[in-house]
Design an enzyme around this catalytic site. Structure first.
Site, mmCIF file in Angstrom:
data_model
loop_
_atom_site.group_PDB
_atom_site.id
_atom_site.type_symbol
_atom_site.label_atom_id
_atom_site.label_comp_id
_atom_site.label_asym_id
_atom_site.label_seq_id
_atom_site.Cartn_x
_atom_site.Cartn_y
_atom_site.Cartn_z
ATOM 1 N N LYS A 96 0.834 -1.255 0.064
ATOM 2 C CA LYS A 96 -0.072 0.063 0.355
ATOM 3 C C LYS A 96 1.094 1.299 -0.086
ATOM 4 O O LYS A 96 2.086 1.325 0.780
ATOM 5 C CB LYS A 96 -0.798 -0.086 1.123
ATOM 6 C CG LYS A 96 -1.976 0.456 1.188
ATOM 7 C CD LYS A 96 -2.506 0.141 2.199
ATOM 8 C CE LYS A 96 -4.215 1.236 2.523
ATOM 9 N NZ LYS A 96 -4.763 0.854 3.547
HETATM 10 C C1 E4P Z 1 -8.151 2.197 3.851
HETATM 11 O O1 E4P Z 1 -7.716 1.102 2.848
HETATM 12 C C2 E4P Z 1 -8.243 2.500 4.654
HETATM 13 O O2 E4P Z 1 -7.339 2.008 5.824
HETATM 14 C C3 E4P Z 1 -9.198 3.266 5.382
HETATM 15 O O3 E4P Z 1 -10.261 1.987 4.608
HETATM 16 C C4 E4P Z 1 -9.502 4.480 5.853
HETATM 17 O O4 E4P Z 1 -10.857 4.509 6.708
HETATM 18 P P1 E4P Z 1 -11.064 5.269 8.183
HETATM 19 O O5 E4P Z 1 -11.436 6.595 7.245
HETATM 20 O O6 E4P Z 1 -12.412 4.826 8.785
HETATM 21 O O7 E4P Z 1 -10.067 5.633 9.068
#
Ligand code: E4P
Length: 220
Positions: free
Chosen positions: A84
């Site tokens: 990522k």
């Molecule tokens: C995406 O891969 C992120 O881990 C995640 O969806 C972020 O979500 P949040 O806005 O609830 O932190």
């Protein structure tokens, strides 16, 4: 539509993997911090052994050279790692190098259609638009998903999958599915919410009560 669970909590991942409905896992530095695990590499290795599908593991560096070095370390953990990277010039440079070599990459922190076009051009396996965080600042997260789906559908050479992230409720999942998004990464609590409907509970209670009245059992 594929379902990833958005967590680094091993108990939740194991529990949801048992449903047979889980296609992958996404983690991020905040989720890792929340999990309390002190060995990131071991944690990710454990997750990759629970789920066969892509497991997103995020780089920590923001500069190109160290980010690339971290990405190589993460990619070596298991065959089902999706590295990522953030949607920045450095992140997209790393993305291009990794995907050219066959490593899956999830480009995260996408908040505009323009950014999603760049991610596709960099060969990303997944792009993660954050719908909940856009809603939080008064913009429509789902409108962004609609835009990205429509743009990607216009270009056969764009192979990037739309991974709806920052999901906050079941309607985000349903709306994303109606738009044909490829994947939703969903917090454990929201996945569990998807199962529920008060009429299911009511109907089941009625069936159980009526079945008792018949005095029968189904031979097993
Ligand atoms: C995406 O891969 C992120 O881990 C995640 O969806 C972020 O979500 P949040 O806005 O609830 O932190």
């Amino acid at each position: 539509m594929k379902f990833f669970v958005d967590t680094a909590d091993l108990a939740d991942i194991r529990d949801l993997a048992e449903t047979g409905l889980l296609d992958g896992v996404t983690t991020n530095p905040s989720l890792v911090a929340k999990s309390g695990h002190s060995n990131f590499i071991e944690l990710i290795k454990e997750i990759t052994s629970i789920v066969d599908g892509p497991v997103s593991a995020e780089v920590a560096s923001t500069e190109f050279e160290p980010m690339l070095a971290e990405a190589h370390t993460l990619a070596k953990i298991a065959d089902n790692i999706a590295v990522k990277v953030p949607l920045t010039p450095a992140g997209l440079k790393v993305c291009k190098i990794l995907t050219d070599n066959g490593t899956m990459v999830n480009v995260t922190l996408c908040f505009s259609a323009a950014q999603a076009i760049l991610a596709a051009k960099a060969g990303a396996t997944f792009v993660s638009p954050f719908v909940g965080r856009l809603d939080d600042v008064g913009q429509s997260g789902m409108e962004l998903i609609a835009d990205i789906c429509s743009i990607y559908n216009s270009y056969v050479n764009f192979k990037t999958e739309v991974l709806v992230a920052s999901v906050r409720n079941p309607m985000h999942v349903v709306e994303a599915a109606k738009m044909g998004a490829d994947v939703a990464t969903i917090p454990p609590s929201v996945i569990r919410q998807l199962f529920g409907h008060p009429l299911t509970d009511k109907g089941l209670a009625q069936f159980v009560a009526d079945w008792k009245k018949t005095g029968q059992t189904i031979p097993v």
